[in-house]
Motif scaffolding. Structure first.
Motif, PDB file in Angstrom:
ATOM      1  N   PRO A  80       0.817  -1.221   0.000  1.00 15.61           N
ATOM      2  CA  PRO A  80       0.000   0.000   0.000  1.00 15.61           C
ATOM      3  C   PRO A  80       0.846   1.265   0.000  1.00 15.61           C
ATOM      4  N   GLY A  81       0.229   2.334  -0.492  1.00 13.06           N
ATOM      5  CA  GLY A  81       0.889   3.633  -0.508  1.00 13.06           C
ATOM      6  C   GLY A  81      -0.125   4.718  -0.231  1.00 13.06           C
ATOM      7  N   GLN A  82       0.255   5.937  -0.577  1.00 14.75           N
ATOM      8  CA  GLN A  82      -0.615   7.080  -0.297  1.00 14.75           C
ATOM      9  C   GLN A  82      -1.950   6.977  -1.035  1.00 14.75           C
ATOM     10  N   THR A  83      -1.910   6.523  -2.286  1.00 17.20           N
ATOM     11  CA  THR A  83      -3.142   6.334  -3.052  1.00 17.20           C
ATOM     12  C   THR A  83      -3.684   4.941  -2.778  1.00 17.20           C
ATOM     13  N   LYS A  84      -4.915   4.895  -2.253  1.00 17.57           N
ATOM     14  CA  LYS A  84      -5.583   3.604  -2.023  1.00 17.57           C
ATOM     15  C   LYS A  84      -6.533   3.398  -3.188  1.00 17.57           C
ATOM     16  N   PHE A  85      -6.295   2.362  -3.982  1.00 17.51           N
ATOM     17  CA  PHE A  85      -7.020   2.184  -5.239  1.00 17.51           C
ATOM     18  C   PHE A  85      -8.424   1.631  -5.047  1.00 17.51           C
ATOM     19  N   ILE A  86      -8.632   0.876  -3.980  1.00 17.40           N
ATOM     20  CA  ILE A  86      -9.964   0.388  -3.641  1.00 17.40           C
ATOM     21  C   ILE A  86     -10.295   0.918  -2.249  1.00 17.40           C
ATOM     22  N   ASP A  89     -14.317   2.020   2.454  1.00 22.54           N
ATOM     23  CA  ASP A  89     -15.770   2.043   2.588  1.00 22.54           C
ATOM     24  C   ASP A  89     -16.395   1.027   1.627  1.00 22.54           C
ATOM     25  N   PRO A  90     -17.221   0.107   2.119  1.00 20.38           N
ATOM     26  CA  PRO A  90     -17.746  -0.968   1.264  1.00 20.38           C
ATOM     27  C   PRO A  90     -18.531  -0.466   0.053  1.00 20.38           C
ATOM     28  N   ASP A  91     -19.369   0.550   0.235  1.00 23.51           N
ATOM     29  CA  ASP A  91     -20.146   1.063  -0.891  1.00 23.51           C
ATOM     30  C   ASP A  91     -19.248   1.721  -1.935  1.00 23.51           C
ATOM     31  N   PHE A  92     -18.276   2.490  -1.463  1.00 20.54           N
ATOM     32  CA  PHE A  92     -17.348   3.156  -2.372  1.00 20.54           C
ATOM     33  C   PHE A  92     -16.481   2.116  -3.083  1.00 20.54           C
ATOM     34  N   ALA A  93     -16.104   1.066  -2.344  1.00 26.18           N
ATOM     35  CA  ALA A  93     -15.311  -0.006  -2.954  1.00 26.18           C
ATOM     36  C   ALA A  93     -16.097  -0.701  -4.059  1.00 26.18           C
ATOM     37  N   ARG A  94     -17.381  -0.943  -3.798  1.00 27.67           N
ATOM     38  CA  ARG A  94     -18.226  -1.579  -4.824  1.00 27.67           C
ATOM     39  C   ARG A  94     -18.362  -0.677  -6.046  1.00 27.67           C
ATOM     40  N   GLN A  95     -18.568   0.610  -5.842  1.00 32.53           N
ATOM     41  CA  GLN A  95     -18.656   1.552  -6.955  1.00 32.53           C
ATOM     42  C   GLN A  95     -17.359   1.565  -7.756  1.00 32.53           C
ATOM     43  N   THR A  96     -16.232   1.483  -7.043  1.00 37.66           N
ATOM     44  CA  THR A  96     -14.926   1.479  -7.711  1.00 37.66           C
ATOM     45  C   THR A  96     -14.755   0.232  -8.565  1.00 37.66           C
ATOM     46  N   ARG A  97     -15.105  -0.911  -8.010  1.00 36.16           N
ATOM     47  CA  ARG A  97     -14.984  -2.159  -8.779  1.00 36.16           C
ATOM     48  C   ARG A  97     -15.931  -2.154  -9.979  1.00 36.16           C
ATOM     49  N   PHE A  98     -17.133  -1.595  -9.773  1.00 37.14           N
ATOM     50  CA  PHE A  98     -18.053  -1.481 -10.909  1.00 37.14           C
ATOM     51  C   PHE A  98     -17.462  -0.572 -11.985  1.00 37.14           C
ATOM     52  N   GLY A  99     -16.918   0.567 -11.583  1.00 38.44           N
ATOM     53  CA  GLY A  99     -16.306   1.473 -12.550  1.00 38.44           C
ATOM     54  C   GLY A  99     -15.179   0.812 -13.315  1.00 38.44           C
ATOM     55  N   ASP A 100     -14.367   0.041 -12.607  1.00 39.70           N
ATOM     56  CA  ASP A 100     -13.264  -0.695 -13.238  1.00 39.70           C
ATOM     57  C   ASP A 100     -13.794  -1.691 -14.266  1.00 39.70           C
ATOM     58  N   VAL A 158     -11.963  11.138  -5.646  1.00 47.07           N
ATOM     59  CA  VAL A 158     -10.760  10.404  -5.234  1.00 47.07           C
ATOM     60  C   VAL A 158     -10.304   9.514  -6.386  1.00 47.07           C
ATOM     61  N   PHE A 159      -9.010   9.539  -6.677  1.00 47.69           N
ATOM     62  CA  PHE A 159      -8.413   8.707  -7.728  1.00 47.69           C
ATOM     63  C   PHE A 159      -8.403   7.258  -7.258  1.00 47.69           C
ATOM     64  N   THR A 160      -8.949   6.349  -8.087  1.00 49.39           N
ATOM     65  CA  THR A 160      -9.080   4.940  -7.706  1.00 49.39           C
ATOM     66  C   THR A 160      -8.650   4.015  -8.841  1.00 49.39           C
ATOM     67  N   MET A 161      -8.861   2.720  -8.611  1.00 48.58           N
ATOM     68  CA  MET A 161      -8.579   1.724  -9.645  1.00 48.58           C
ATOM     69  C   MET A 161      -9.386   1.994 -10.911  1.00 48.58           C
ATOM     70  N   ALA A 162     -10.581   2.546 -10.769  1.00 46.32           N
ATOM     71  CA  ALA A 162     -11.397   2.842 -11.949  1.00 46.32           C
ATOM     72  C   ALA A 162     -10.698   3.838 -12.865  1.00 46.32           C
ATOM     73  N   ASP A 163      -9.947   4.763 -12.288  1.00 51.57           N
ATOM     74  CA  ASP A 163      -9.219   5.730 -13.108  1.00 51.57           C
ATOM     75  C   ASP A 163      -8.005   5.086 -13.772  1.00 51.57           C
ATOM     76  N   CYS A 164      -7.399   4.117 -13.097  1.00 50.42           N
ATOM     77  CA  CYS A 164      -6.317   3.351 -13.734  1.00 50.42           C
ATOM     78  C   CYS A 164      -6.846   2.646 -14.975  1.00 50.42           C
ATOM     79  N   ALA A 165      -8.088   2.147 -14.892  1.00 50.64           N
ATOM     80  CA  ALA A 165      -8.707   1.486 -16.042  1.00 50.64           C
ATOM     81  C   ALA A 165      -9.069   2.477 -17.130  1.00 50.64           C
TER      82      ALA A 165
END
Length: 216
Positions: A80-86, A89-100, A158-165
């Protein structure tokens, strides 16, 4: 060094993994693989029989991790680092995975179908498949156009895994059909992504290979 990324600088899904590594300054050894070379191709398939980029090798934990989304989640968990990609928060994590998933399935892979068709010989081209891919990609871009009109990144501020995608999917989609005319909000979002230092670095390193990107 514990981590080795097996990749190619022109590969869009490799860009996705590189963004995550560069975003947090995660130390790793880059291992470029030339799939046109039989020896390198065979060695890579021993590591991952499916033979698709990217693949992360973690010698410290004796783990081989294929697939860009899984690589990013693995980095989030064990490096892990400063940017947490997922997000935690469970709801935010689900939204992130959906975006990805949304970006990979409906933009990224459709873009690759179009590009892949350009590489085929004339007798093996699939105009109907390309038309279907364009239609699906345009539908997805329409959804994204509305979403990023109201927020900085794919699923919020917040920059997440979805933005990496999103970054490589949109970068190469823009090469197929410029986004600015029909999707100005998506084009502006792509601008933010390409200015992000982690993706700017990936693109800079890929520059010598862009000449191999297939034209119409």
């Amino acid at each position: 060094m514990s981590l080795t990324l097996h990749f190619h600088p022109l590969s869009s899904f490799c860009h996705k993994a590189l963004i995550a590594l560069y975003e947090n300054g995660t130390p790793f050894t880059p291992q470029i693989v030339n799939l046109q070379d039989e020896g390198e191709r065979n060695a890579f398939r021993k590591l991952w029989p499916i033979g698709k980029f990217p693949v992360l090798r973690d010698d410290t934990r004796d783990r081989t991790i294929p697939e860009s989304s899984i690589i990013i989640e693995y980095l989030d968990q064990y490096y892990p680092g400063q940017t947490k990609f997922i997000p935690a928060d469970p709801d935010f994590a689900r939204q992130t995975r959906f975006g990805d998933r949304f970006l990979d399935l409906h933009v990224h892979m459709q873009m690759q179908k179009i590009v892949g068709d350009r590489l085929r010989s004339a007798d093996k081209k699939d105009p109907y498949g390309v038309e279907q891919a364009r239609d699906l990609m345009n539908q997805a871009l329409g959804v994204l156009e509305c979403a990023v009109a109201k927020q900085t990144w794919a699923v919020g501020e917040v920059f997440t895994m979805a933005d990496c995608a999103a970054a490589p999917a949109l970068f190469y989609a823009n090469k197929i059909t410029p986004l600015g005319g029909k999707y100005p909000n998506v084009a502006a979002y792509l601008g933010r992504l390409t200015q992000r230092p982690s993706y700017a670095r990936s693109l800079k390193e890929a520059e010598p290979y862009f000449k191999y990107f297939p034209k119409e």
